[in-house]
Each structure stands twice: as structure tokens, then as C-alpha cells.
Design a protein around this motif. Structure first.
Motif, mmCIF file in Angstrom:
data_model
loop_
_atom_site.group_PDB
_atom_site.id
_atom_site.type_symbol
_atom_site.label_atom_id
_atom_site.label_comp_id
_atom_site.label_asym_id
_atom_site.label_seq_id
_atom_site.Cartn_x
_atom_site.Cartn_y
_atom_site.Cartn_z
ATOM 1 N N GLU A 536 -9.608 31.393 6.812
ATOM 2 C CA GLU A 536 -10.440 32.573 6.633
ATOM 3 C C GLU A 536 -11.277 32.424 5.379
ATOM 4 O O GLU A 536 -10.929 31.674 4.460
ATOM 5 N N LYS A 537 -12.380 33.141 5.351
ATOM 6 C CA LYS A 537 -13.219 33.169 4.155
ATOM 7 C C LYS A 537 -14.020 34.461 4.169
ATOM 8 O O LYS A 537 -14.420 34.952 5.225
ATOM 9 N N ILE A 538 -14.245 34.992 2.975
ATOM 10 C CA ILE A 538 -14.987 36.245 2.831
ATOM 11 C C ILE A 538 -16.282 35.972 2.088
ATOM 12 O O ILE A 538 -16.287 35.325 1.034
ATOM 13 N N PHE A 539 -17.382 36.474 2.644
ATOM 14 C CA PHE A 539 -18.700 36.267 2.079
ATOM 15 C C PHE A 539 -19.287 37.607 1.650
ATOM 16 O O PHE A 539 -19.350 38.544 2.458
ATOM 17 N N ASP A 540 -19.692 37.728 0.392
ATOM 18 C CA ASP A 540 -20.487 38.877 -0.037
ATOM 19 C C ASP A 540 -21.909 38.649 0.454
ATOM 20 O O ASP A 540 -22.547 37.648 0.099
ATOM 21 N N VAL A 541 -22.428 39.574 1.265
ATOM 22 C CA VAL A 541 -23.748 39.356 1.865
ATOM 23 C C VAL A 541 -24.789 40.367 1.386
ATOM 24 O O VAL A 541 -25.990 40.137 1.533
ATOM 25 N N ALA A 542 -24.359 41.492 0.844
ATOM 26 C CA ALA A 542 -25.289 42.476 0.278
ATOM 27 C C ALA A 542 -24.517 43.284 -0.751
ATOM 28 O O ALA A 542 -23.343 43.587 -0.555
ATOM 29 N N TRP A 543 -25.183 43.624 -1.864
ATOM 30 C CA TRP A 543 -24.505 44.367 -2.918
ATOM 31 C C TRP A 543 -25.514 45.163 -3.725
ATOM 32 O O TRP A 543 -26.721 44.920 -3.689
ATOM 33 N N SER A 544 -24.999 46.123 -4.455
ATOM 34 C CA SER A 544 -25.863 46.994 -5.230
ATOM 35 C C SER A 544 -26.160 46.384 -6.592
ATOM 36 O O SER A 544 -25.405 45.552 -7.115
ATOM 37 N N GLY A 545 -27.251 46.836 -7.188
ATOM 38 C CA GLY A 545 -27.589 46.452 -8.556
ATOM 39 C C GLY A 545 -28.074 45.021 -8.670
ATOM 40 O O GLY A 545 -28.448 44.372 -7.686
ATOM 41 N N ASP A 546 -28.080 44.531 -9.917
ATOM 42 C CA ASP A 546 -28.623 43.201 -10.190
ATOM 43 C C ASP A 546 -27.515 42.203 -10.507
ATOM 44 O O ASP A 546 -27.737 41.206 -11.199
ATOM 45 N N ARG A 547 -26.308 42.442 -9.981
ATOM 46 C CA ARG A 547 -25.217 41.501 -10.199
ATOM 47 C C ARG A 547 -25.516 40.165 -9.525
ATOM 48 O O ARG A 547 -26.133 40.121 -8.454
ATOM 49 N N ALA A 548 -25.044 39.102 -10.115
ATOM 50 C CA ALA A 548 -25.246 37.768 -9.560
ATOM 51 C C ALA A 548 -23.899 37.151 -9.223
ATOM 52 O O ALA A 548 -22.939 37.283 -9.994
ATOM 53 N N PRO A 549 -23.780 36.483 -8.076
ATOM 54 C CA PRO A 549 -22.515 35.825 -7.726
ATOM 55 C C PRO A 549 -22.152 34.747 -8.740
ATOM 56 O O PRO A 549 -23.022 34.111 -9.345
ATOM 57 N N ASP A 550 -20.843 34.541 -8.921
ATOM 58 C CA ASP A 550 -20.394 33.483 -9.815
ATOM 59 C C ASP A 550 -20.422 32.133 -9.097
ATOM 60 O O ASP A 550 -20.918 32.030 -7.960
ATOM 61 N N ALA A 551 -19.859 31.116 -9.737
ATOM 62 C CA ALA A 551 -19.915 29.769 -9.180
ATOM 63 C C ALA A 551 -19.196 29.658 -7.842
ATOM 64 O O ALA A 551 -19.507 28.781 -7.022
ATOM 65 N N GLU A 552 -18.238 30.537 -7.594
ATOM 66 C CA GLU A 552 -17.505 30.526 -6.334
ATOM 67 C C GLU A 552 -18.101 31.486 -5.305
ATOM 68 O O GLU A 552 -17.521 31.695 -4.237
#
Length: 642
Positions: A536-552
Motif C-alpha cells: 500500500e502507499k498513500i499519496f497527497d494529491v491536493a492540499w491547502s496553503g503553500d506547504r511543500a512536500p518533503d523528500a518523501e
């Protein structure tokens, strides 16, 4: 990415139909056939109205498929006096009085409801309480009468004794009389029929088959009817006095359909109290499952209850340590009798593990027994469906609002306890039905075009296909493009026709108007790899604000604006809506997979915080959670290489 708050996001409205859209080929989905060519033309153009000819669901219908009233033996034994008539009035928006004498009303009416009282001894316990002379000659029933009249701990002791004797198959004979049961069933269907108002409010007929196989191992199912009273009254509901084996419930359902011409489906309860039996790879009585068993389970049980007051069963944190949202309202002490779990049970109790295991079983057996959609329900035993944090009326009257529930026990079996504060104000079901009728709602359930939430009314659209493009997320009519290019939640991806390298998904979410903003949308993928391992794997595909995903690839936490002392929060973080097109970057066309969307709200006050503020209580233990991150779980979309 965020966009302005507009309901048309979900209604699928277009400003004006275009000739190009009108020339699009007809598309057949589980929601029906969308054929622009059949729309009558005027002025040499498509119909002016963008809604003409629309055949897909426009708005979700909110409801509850798992509520108990005073007609359930354990509910009545626990002090519930709200019957099915009042329960349905409450669901329609009326103010009623709870069993502890408190006025209660929903913030917003439901669109539909199933009163799912236990078929075992349906309504009989009320007669025991009233002291029916014909029943008082039985010393066990006389003891139950006395304990219920005394109330409090004595009444709860009666409930626990009933559960134990039921599991042992040793209830008093008067509790299992089929003639009495049929009489009570016909009275129940009459009440439900009186509340069904097609187009306004749908009252579906149903009951709970309450298998506690082996003593408290929760294998309960809710049986939901598509038809009316005249049809349902032809066959006596199945009880666990008849059998506690799910395959024999399916036999009963098949016989019912053959006799009446009606349609049924069953919804298994959250499996976290089954002590490893809910999704086991052998039957409860120890037989190995085979292709016939797998196919029959998939046919009769198209849905699964992923969240309710006794915990959430999406995934256990020990099975998914990388999932920061898995540790949510977890009940993992034991079964209904709080018999402790043994090593190896938990992987067979949670939805995501079952969905993955189902893919593997399909390869081995030729059928996937765990190909189910996801919904939410309360399982409240108060006659009051209460999935709102600031309006939570507990599971039994003993856990209705009051200062004592800060330290009370929700379950106490021979000294093994679960505290009241561990109850969750969860959940609800949204059905994408074409109209508010029994047939349309049942059909949407059958095709799995439903989703569950932990209580808030988040709107979610989820489609899978092969040619969704990033610009589709900029449109204000995702339903039009979603049904036009793909399949909705609960569907199967068709074979790729254009050589696309990976499936793409269109997902859109709109906040509950009176709840928290949205933190993020995630897509959860499960598959069996080439070595046969469950992945299994979970993907963040949309989010609020100007947060940026980390290296993972993980998006940082959204923050927290909750004022626990005041039981308030501010929507100064998060977003009112989110929408995205996402393509699986790790897709292997040779491997079966499923995908579902999970929508997360920003933190808001939990019901315990509302209690603490209202009762000016400071007795909650330090481990009691005071905030909650409400969420929605869509039904999956499945991919198979063939």
C-alpha cells in the motif's frame, strides 16, 4: 490547489453546453447512460439548459444505515425508550426527547435512514420490562425484568448477560419464538412504511443480523431491502437463533429474492471487534474459503462499514506505520465481550488489509470476496443518530450527555472495560443516487457509489479513467467530465484504449458548511506485488496553503486552531475546497490494484471538549483526546490487467 467555494463543483453544472460536448459519444457508467445526442436541439445547437438530459447524480444524499431503537433488546435493556417512530421523526428533522429526558435535534435533517434493530427478539424485551405475566414464569426473564426496573449497573449487567447467553445459544425459549418475531416485524415495517416519502425522505426497511460467533466476535450484518412492506412481510427475518454463519445468511437472502422477486444486500459491521474473523481466509467454523464462497460474499455484501461509534476500521497504525492518519479512533482491546486479542488477529479486521487481501484471493480463487465500497454509520443504541461532535448523545442512554460520562464505562465485561470517552461521534453515509427513493438509494449502494465520513458532511467526487488531464481540475463541472471520461467511486477501470501508461484520477472535495476547512486530499493505493506481497502507499494529491512536500512526498501538518477550553476553532487555515487530477507515478500494468480517496479536515473540537466546556469538567484523564480530524473515505476504484 484551492478554488472559490461553489456548489456547482459537485452539481456538475456547465455555463452553456457546447457543440463539441454535444457530439461526444454516449458513455455508460454505473450511474446510467449519458447520451448528449438524444438531447433535443434548438437553433441548430445543443439544448440551452446544461441540465437537460443529465442522467447522473447531482448531489449526495446523507443518511444512516445502522441505528438501534428501544426495539433492540440490548438497547432497551440499557434504558433506551426512543422507538422507531421517534427515531425516524428525528432523522427527518423533528425535535424529540431522549431516553434521559433531554431535548435533541439534528443540525440538518437526513435524506434517508435505516432503522436496523436486531432481528433477535425484536421488540420482545419491552414486554419483559413491562412484566408480561406469560414471561415472568421464566426465572431468567424475571431476573431481567427486575434488573431493568432497577436500572443503572443492574440494567447493564442484564445487557451483558443477554450477549453472553446469545453467544452460547442459550437464551430463554420465549426470546426465540418465530411467531412473536413475525408479528413484531410486521409492526416494524408498518412504522417504516409510514415515514417513507419518495423525493423528500426515504425510509428503507432493514434489520441487523447479530452473529457473535464464538462468544462476542462481532460478525454482525445489516440487511437492507430495496422494496416495500408488502414484499418484506413475506419472509421472517433471519436471526442468530437460526444460524450464526454468514454463508447461511446469504442462503436466506437468496431464498428471499427467489420467493419475493425483491432485492437485498448486507453490510458487515466494522471488523475491529471480530477478533480476527471478519476478513479471515477461512469460515468462522473453520472451513477454507473457496471460489463459490468468495463470489457469494462479493455478491451479497457490496459495502463495508468503515467507521462507527465503536471505532474506525480503515487501517490499524501497527499495520501502516507510515500512515500518519491511521491512528484514528482505534478500538483494539478485544471483541464485544472485551476478550483480549491474540497476535495475528488485527490484520484480518481492517478494511485496507481486506481490500489488498481480496486482490490476492482473486488470483488464487477466481473471485474477490472483499471487493466492497465504504460507508459510515453510528450504531447508536439510543434511537438517536448522533454523529455530530457538538451534538453527541452516546451509544446507550448511560452515555448520553452528562458530567458522569467523563469517567464512565461504555463497556464493562467481567472487569474488562472500555471508557465512555473512547466512543466516537461517527459516522455518516453519502449516497450518489439519482433521486431520493428506495430504489435509487439501494441501487447506488449496490453499485458502491457511496462514501463514508466520520460525521461531517464533506462533499466528495472521485473518478478514475485513462485520460483525465490537469486542466480538468480547473473546470467547475467535475461530474460532467468525470462521468464522461471515466468511472465513479465503486467502479472498475475499463481497459486502456489509447495506450496510456497509467490511470488518472479526478478527485474533488467541498467542506461541510458548518465544519472545519479541508487539510488535504489523499489517494490510497493498494496492490499485490510480483512476489505476492500485499502493498500500500498513500499519496497527497491536493492540499491547502503553500506547504511543500518533503523528500518523501509527505505534506507537513496543516496546523491547529482549536481552543479546547472554549470548544471552538477558526477556519483561518485549510481550504473550503480542493480538486486535483492525479496519475499514478508507480503504475505497473501487470498488477491488480485499487485506489480510494481520503479527505482530511483541519482539527476541530472533539465531543469530549464540548462536554468539558458545557459541564465545566476537569475530570477527563490526560490521555483523553480533545480534538478530532474528521475525514471522508470514498469507495475504491479497481484496476485489473484483464
Amino acid at each position: 490547489m484551492t478554488f472559490s467555494l461553489r456548489l456547482t463543483l459537485f452539481a456538475g453544472a456547465a455555463v452553456l453546453a457546447t457543440p463539441a460536448a454535444a457530439q461526444q459519444a454516449a458513455v455508460t457508467t454505473d450511474a446510467g447512460t449519458i447520451d448528449p445526442a438524444r438531447i433535443e436541439r434548438f437553433f441548430g445547437q445543443p439544448a440551452y439548459s446544461p441540465y437537460a438530459g443529465r442522467a447522473f447524480p447531482a448531489l449526495p444524499l446523507w443518511g444512516e444505515q445502522h441505528l438501534h431503537t428501544s426495539w433492540s433488546p440490548d438497547a432497551f435493556g440499557g434504558g433506551t425508550r426512543v422507538g422507531p417512530d421517534d427515531a425516524l421523526r428525528y432523522a427527518k428533522g423533528d425535535e424529540i426527547t431522549s431516553s434521559t429526558g433531554q431535548p435533541v435535534k439534528l443540525s440538518r435533517p437526513y435524506d434517508w435512514m435505516v432503522v436496523a434493530d436486531h432481528s433477535d427478539a425484536l421488540g420482545v424485551v419491552a414486554s419483559v420490562y413491562e412484566g408480561d405475566p406469560a414471561l415472568m414464569s421464566d426465572p431468567v426473564l424475571k431476573g431481567w425484568h427486575d434488573g431493568r426496573r432497577e436500572g443503572g449497573d443492574a440494567a447493564m449487567a442484564v445487557v451483558m448477560e443477554m450477549i453472553t447467553l446469545q453467544g452460547q445459544g442459550d437464551l430463554p425459549p420465549a426470546m426465540t419464538d418465530p411467531t412473536t418475531q413475525m408479528d413484531m416485524w410486521q409492526k416494524m415495517t408498518e412504522i417504516v412504511e409510514g415515514h417513507d416519502d419518495p423525493g423528500v425522505f426515504t425510509a428503507l426497511i432493514g434489520y441487523e443480523w447479530t452473529s457473535n460467533y464464538g462468544g462476542g466476535n462481532n460478525l454482525h450484518r445489516n440487511v437492507i431491502y430495496r422494496g416495500n412492506k408488502a414484499e418484506a412481510d413475506q419472509v421472517r427475518p433471519l436471526t442468530t437463533f437460526d444460524t450464526e454463519l454468514p454463508r447461511e445468511l446469504w442462503d436466506w437472502m437468496e431464498a428471499y429474492e427467489e420467493k419475493t422477486g425483491g432485492r437485498l444486500l448486507a453490510v458487515p459491521h466494522n471488523g475491529n471487534l471480530s477478533n480476527g474473523l471478519m476478513f479471515a481466509t477461512e469460515t468462522p467454523d473453520g472451513l477454507p474459503i473457496d471460489a463459490d464462497w468468495a463470489a457469494r460474499r462479493a455478491r451479497w455484501e457490496p459495502l463495508y462499514e468503515v467507521t462507527q461509534s465503536k471505532g474506525t476500521s480503515e487501517q490499524h497504525p501497527s499495520l501502516a506505520p507510515a500512515d500518519e492518519f491511521a491512528d484514528f479512533e482505534i478500538w483494539d482491546k478485544g471483541n464485544l465481550n472485551v476478550v483480549p486479542k491474540e497476535p495475528g488477529m488485527i490484520p484480518f479486521e481492517y478494511a485496507r488489509e481486506a481490500l489488498k487481501r481480496g486482490l490476492k484471493l482473486e488470483d488464487e480463487l477466481g473471485a474477490n470476496p472483499f471487493k466492497f465500497g465504504l460507508l459510515g454509520s453510528t450504531d447508536d443504541h439510543t434511537g438517536i443518530s448522533s454523529a455530530e461532535e457538538n451534538n453527541f448523545f452516546g451509544k446507550f442512554p448511560a452515555s448520553e450527555p452528562g458530567p458522569e460520562r467523563s469517567t464512565g464505562n461504555a463497556f464493562d465485561f467481567e472487569g474488562r472495560t472500555v471508557k465512555d470517552w473512547q466512543l466516537g461521534a461517527s459516522g455518516l453515509t453519502a449516497v450518489w443516487a439519482t433521486e431520493n427513493t428506495r430504489a435509487a438509494i439501494w441501487d447506488a449502494m449496490k453499485r458502491k457509489e457511496v462514501y463514508g465520513t466520520t460525521g461531517s458532511r464533506i462533499f466528495v467526487r472521485f473518478f478514475g479513467g485513462w485520460d483525465f488531464a490537469p486542466e480538468d481540475a480547473q473546470r467547475r463541472d467535475p461530474a460532467v467530465v468525470g462521468y464522461g471520461k471515466g468511472v465513479p467511486m465503486g467502479g472498475d477501470l475499463p481497459p486502456a484504449s489509447d495506450g496510456s501508461s497509467a490511470p488518472s484520477f479526478l478527485v474533488a472535495a467541498l467542506k461541510d458548511p458548518i465544519s472545519g476547512n479541508l487539510d488535504r486530499i489523499q489517494i490510497v493505493k493498494g496492490w499485490v506485488d510480483a512476489d505476492g506481497d500485499l502493498r500500500e502507499k498513500i499519496f497527497d494529491v491536493a492540499w491547502s496553503g503553500d506547504r511543500a512536500p518533503d523528500a518523501e512526498g509527505k505534506v507537513p501538518p496543516v496546523g491547529d486552531t482549536v481552543d479546547v477550553a472554549g470548544a471552538t476553532w477558526t477556519n483561518t487555515i485549510g481550504a473550503p475546497e480542493l480538486i486535483a487530477v492525479w496519475q499514478d507515478p508507480e503504475f505497473d500494468p501487470a498488477l491488480k490494484a485499487f485506489y480510494y480517496a481520503r479527505v482530511i479536515e483541519i482539527p476541530t473540537p472533539r465531543w469530549t471538549a464540548y462536554d468539558a466546556a458545557y459541564f465545566e469538567e476537569s475530570d477527563f484523564a490526560p490521555e483523553v483526546p480533545m480534538t478530532v480530524t474528521e475525514r471522508a473515505y470514498t469507495s475504491p476504484i479497481w484496476y485489473a490487467p484483464d
